[in-house]
Scaffold this active site. Structure first.
Site, PDB file in Angstrom:
ATOM      1  CG  ASN A 101      -2.031  -0.964   1.158  1.00  0.00           C
ATOM      2  OD1 ASN A 101      -2.233  -1.595   0.128  1.00  0.00           O
ATOM      3  ND2 ASN A 101      -2.761  -1.118   2.248  1.00  0.00           N
ATOM      4  CE  LYS A 153      16.089 -13.041 -28.444  1.00  0.00           C
ATOM      5  NZ  LYS A 153      15.270 -12.166 -27.609  1.00  0.00           N
ATOM      6  CE  LYS A 155      11.388 -10.157 -27.332  1.00  0.00           C
ATOM      7  NZ  LYS A 155      11.926 -10.329 -25.995  1.00  0.00           N
ATOM      8  CE  LYS A 179      15.660 -16.688 -21.356  1.00  0.00           C
ATOM      9  NZ  LYS A 179      15.398 -15.662 -22.368  1.00  0.00           N
ATOM     10  CG  ASN A 180      10.859 -22.079 -24.410  1.00  0.00           C
ATOM     11  OD1 ASN A 180      10.120 -22.763 -23.719  1.00  0.00           O
ATOM     12  ND2 ASN A 180      11.206 -22.439 -25.618  1.00  0.00           N
ATOM     13  CG  ASP A 181      12.849 -14.426 -25.857  1.00  0.00           C
ATOM     14  OD1 ASP A 181      13.055 -13.978 -24.712  1.00  0.00           O
ATOM     15  OD2 ASP A 181      13.316 -13.914 -26.878  1.00  0.00           O
ATOM     16  CD  GLU A 182      11.187 -11.964 -22.924  1.00  0.00           C
ATOM     17  OE1 GLU A 182      12.204 -12.676 -22.941  1.00  0.00           O
ATOM     18  OE2 GLU A 182      11.022 -10.990 -23.695  1.00  0.00           O
ATOM     19  CG  HIS A 273      12.867 -13.774 -18.382  1.00  0.00           C
ATOM     20  ND1 HIS A 273      12.365 -12.497 -18.481  1.00  0.00           N
ATOM     21  CD2 HIS A 273      13.742 -13.909 -19.400  1.00  0.00           C
ATOM     22  CE1 HIS A 273      12.923 -11.897 -19.532  1.00  0.00           C
ATOM     23  NE2 HIS A 273      13.771 -12.732 -20.102  1.00  0.00           N
ATOM     24  NE  ARG A 274      16.657  -8.474 -14.923  1.00  0.00           N
ATOM     25  CZ  ARG A 274      17.591  -7.586 -14.667  1.00  0.00           C
ATOM     26  NH1 ARG A 274      17.749  -7.121 -13.449  1.00  0.00           N
ATOM     27  NH2 ARG A 274      18.408  -7.142 -15.599  1.00  0.00           N
ATOM     28  CG  HIS A 307      17.386 -12.834 -16.831  1.00  0.00           C
ATOM     29  ND1 HIS A 307      17.658 -12.657 -18.160  1.00  0.00           N
ATOM     30  CD2 HIS A 307      16.865 -14.092 -16.718  1.00  0.00           C
ATOM     31  CE1 HIS A 307      17.323 -13.754 -18.835  1.00  0.00           C
ATOM     32  NE2 HIS A 307      16.826 -14.638 -17.979  1.00  0.00           N
ATOM     33  CE  LYS A 315      17.592  -6.660 -25.531  1.00  0.00           C
ATOM     34  NZ  LYS A 315      16.957  -7.434 -26.590  1.00  0.00           N
ATOM     35  CB  SER A 384      20.253 -12.358 -20.880  1.00  0.00           C
ATOM     36  OG  SER A 384      19.726 -12.647 -22.147  1.00  0.00           O
TER      37      SER A 384
HETATM   38  C1  CAP Z   1      17.805 -11.257 -24.525  1.00  0.00           C
HETATM   39  C2  CAP Z   1      16.414 -11.421 -24.041  1.00  0.00           C
HETATM   40  C3  CAP Z   1      16.116 -11.230 -22.546  1.00  0.00           C
HETATM   41  C4  CAP Z   1      16.654  -9.974 -21.928  1.00  0.00           C
HETATM   42  C5  CAP Z   1      15.906  -9.485 -20.698  1.00  0.00           C
HETATM   43  C6  CAP Z   1      15.583 -10.462 -24.826  1.00  0.00           C
HETATM   44  O1  CAP Z   1      17.861 -11.314 -25.934  1.00  0.00           O
HETATM   45  O2  CAP Z   1      15.953 -12.694 -24.345  1.00  0.00           O
HETATM   46  O3  CAP Z   1      14.732 -11.310 -22.418  1.00  0.00           O
HETATM   47  O4  CAP Z   1      17.964 -10.286 -21.600  1.00  0.00           O
HETATM   48  O5  CAP Z   1      16.618  -8.571 -19.941  1.00  0.00           O
HETATM   49  O6  CAP Z   1      14.553 -10.858 -25.337  1.00  0.00           O
HETATM   50  O7  CAP Z   1      15.953  -9.304 -24.905  1.00  0.00           O
HETATM   51  P1  CAP Z   1      19.054 -10.656 -26.748  1.00  0.00           P
HETATM   52  P2  CAP Z   1      17.327  -8.958 -18.562  1.00  0.00           P
HETATM   53  O8  CAP Z   1      20.291 -11.452 -26.459  1.00  0.00           O
HETATM   54  O9  CAP Z   1      18.632 -10.814 -28.191  1.00  0.00           O
HETATM   55  O10 CAP Z   1      19.180  -9.244 -26.346  1.00  0.00           O
HETATM   56  O11 CAP Z   1      18.229 -10.133 -18.842  1.00  0.00           O
HETATM   57  O12 CAP Z   1      18.085  -7.729 -18.234  1.00  0.00           O
HETATM   58  O13 CAP Z   1      16.268  -9.277 -17.584  1.00  0.00           O
HETATM   59 MG    MG Z   2      13.966 -12.503 -23.856  1.00  0.00          MG
HETATM   60 MG    MG Z   3      -5.397  -2.611   3.942  1.00  0.00          MG
END
Ligand code: CAP
Ligand code: MG
Ligand code: MG
Length: 459
Positions: A101, A153, A155, A179-182, A273-274, A307, A315, A384
């Site tokens: 809150n 990729k 994605k 890894k799978n992408d998010e 993954h964040r 991550h 980036k 990453s």
């Molecule tokens: C990296 C990535 C991750 C990011 C997230 C993307 O790909 O898969 O999701 O690293 O950021 O989609 O951007 P690239 P963080 O290698 O093509 O950039 O790791 O900072 O949480």
């Molecule tokens: Mg990603």
């Molecule tokens: Mg309350």
């Protein structure tokens, strides 16, 4: 001002019964920091905006207290009796108190949790990680070096067989981990179960051809826990133990999803993954908490890996200072934040084994080498975002550790000679760093790395 929540100078808060927190805090014009801090302490523990008449002596002993403020820097230190938190080792509960809150209160203009300290007695209530990078390295049969990975990729948009073919190419080139992408889920053009089966076939093929084991991290984030568990169980039924990790989008799925998977599958690498964290961790964000704080909570929750950013090399936003701090919170027995030092162990500081282990760690030892067993295990930093083979050495120099997984998506699948060459270039770039040979020189007789340097150098 709620005076009963102010105890400036109280040293009792260091007695191990309190979770300590430091907030960057600002209220309305003309309101002192002590005033706004008292409101935050009240709302984030026992109170409300008005002094309530229903308190009991016991409930008052559960008040959070402001024990220090710094008016010029706009900082407030608040101590929370840790008994107020769910005794079931529950991260969502702590966050509901500390950054619940209070982030929405009209009179609060800035409220950012900059650091947090967990007393040793509290740590034992939390799962912490079980399956670590050391287990993954054992499965991969590799030494003490980073686990080298990729994200497929594009994605999203490949069919499951196109996806699996790229996994195969990357693994064939020498990469360890895919890894799978998010956003990967059960999309109609890439049905989930077929994707898993195709990955298994690609993995079998590459293992037969190279004699090397490989790992794939599957995104199991779902609309509901039943589906998440169904996906996890399906992967378990198709893949060999050790060959898969479970990826959870921990911010969009929530902490309960992370902890559910930690508790259901202790013997699987849990990949946090964040995506989405930027809304509250970025330096520009006035409300929320920081990347080092997020990392501390992820370790407590039991993520095998999270991550932590690229320390300014890739980036994504994130300074080298805060990303390296996050790495230390993930990995070390004793880690320093901006305000608190954290011992990741249930053993109090006067324990001589612990003191010795901390000294050894300061000399560069890894407590997993020391064999120290009473600690909350380490979380693997996952590095990453915008990386390519030419940037790995730069990151390694800043990070000061090889205990991490790195994944390069764009930086592998854009290699002019293709994904397999991209994987080779990642490996070659690590070898150069390990052998302390300048990248250009090492690349002279290695075409993949040479092409990578030329290509990414121009980008
Ligand atoms: C990296 C990535 C991750 C990011 C997230 C993307 O790909 O898969 O999701 O690293 O950021 O989609 O951007 P690239 P963080 O290698 O093509 O950039 O790791 O900072 O949480
Ligand atoms: Mg990603
Ligand atoms: Mg309350």
């Amino acid at each position: 001002m709620q005076k009963q929540y102010i105890q400036i100078g109280n040293t009792n808060v260091f007695n191990g019964q309190y979770l300590l927190a430091v907030f960057k805090l600002k209220g309305n014009e003309g309101v002192t920091i002590e005033d706004v801090a008292s409101e935050v302490a009240a709302e984030s523990s026992t109170g409300s905006n008005l002094k309530i008449a229903t308190s009991t002596p016991f409930s008052e002993s559960m008040n959070a207290v402001v024990y220090r403020v710094d008016e010029t820097q706009g900082l407030a230190w608040i101590a929370y009796p840790w008994r107020i938190f769910d005794s079931g080792g529950n991260i969502q509960n702590i966050l509901t108190f500390l950054v619940g809150n209070v982030l929405g209160m009209g009179e609060v203009k800035i409220c950012k949790l900059l650091d947090v300290y967990f007393p040793p007695q509290m740590l034992v209530k939390y799962d912490g990680p079980n399956y670590t990078i050391d287990d993954m390295r054992k499965y991969l049969n590799i030494g003490k070096r980073p686990v080298l990975g990729t994200i497929i990729k594009p994605k999203i948009g490949l069919t499951s067989s196109e996806y699996a073919e790229l996994c195969y190419d990357f693994w064939l080139g020498g990469g360890d981990f895919v890894k799978n992408d998010e956003p990967q889920a059960d999309q109609d053009f890439c049905p989930y179960e077929k994707m898993v089966v195709d990955v298994r076939h690609a993995m079998d093929k590459v293992e037969q051809e190279t004699g090397k084991t490989k790992v794939h991290s599957f995104n199991i984030s779902s609309a509901d826990f039943d589906t998440m568990i169904k996906r996890a169980d399906y992967i378990k039924s198709v893949m060999k133990p050790g060959s898969y990790a479970f990826l959870v989008d921990g911010i969009t799925s929530g902490w309960t999803a992370v902890q559910t998977i930690r508790r259901h599958y202790p013997d699987v690498f849990l990949h946090f993954h964040r995506a989405g964290h930027g809304a509250f961790t970025r330096e520009e964000a006035p409300f929320g908490f920081t990347v080092p704080v997020l990392t501390k909570f992820a370790r407590l929750a039991g993520a095998s890996g999270i991550h932590t950013g690229t320390a300014g090399v890739g980036k994504m936003a994130g300074s080298s200072k805060e990303d390296v701090m996050a790495i230390n919170h993930a990995l070390k027995l004793f880690s320093k934040g901006d305000f608190f030092s954290q011992i990741w162990s249930e053993v109090p500081q006067n324990d001589s084994d612990l003191v010795e282990a901390i000294q050894k760690e300061a000399q560069g030892h890894d407590y997993s080498d020391i064999g120290y067993w009473r600690i909350m295990k380490k979380t693997t930093p996952i590095i990453s975002g915008g990386l390519n083979p030419t940037l790995l050495g730069k990151f390694l120099d800043i990070a000061g550790t090889v205990d991490f997984i790195t994944t390069m998506g764009g930086g592998v699948h854009s290699h002019p000679m293709g994904t397999k060459a991209g994987a080779k270039a990642v490996l070659q770039s690590y070898e150069a760093w390990e052998k302390k040979i300048p990248l250009d020189e090492y690349a002279k007789d290695k075409e993949e790395l040479r092409v990578a340097i030329e290509f990414y150098g121009k980008k």
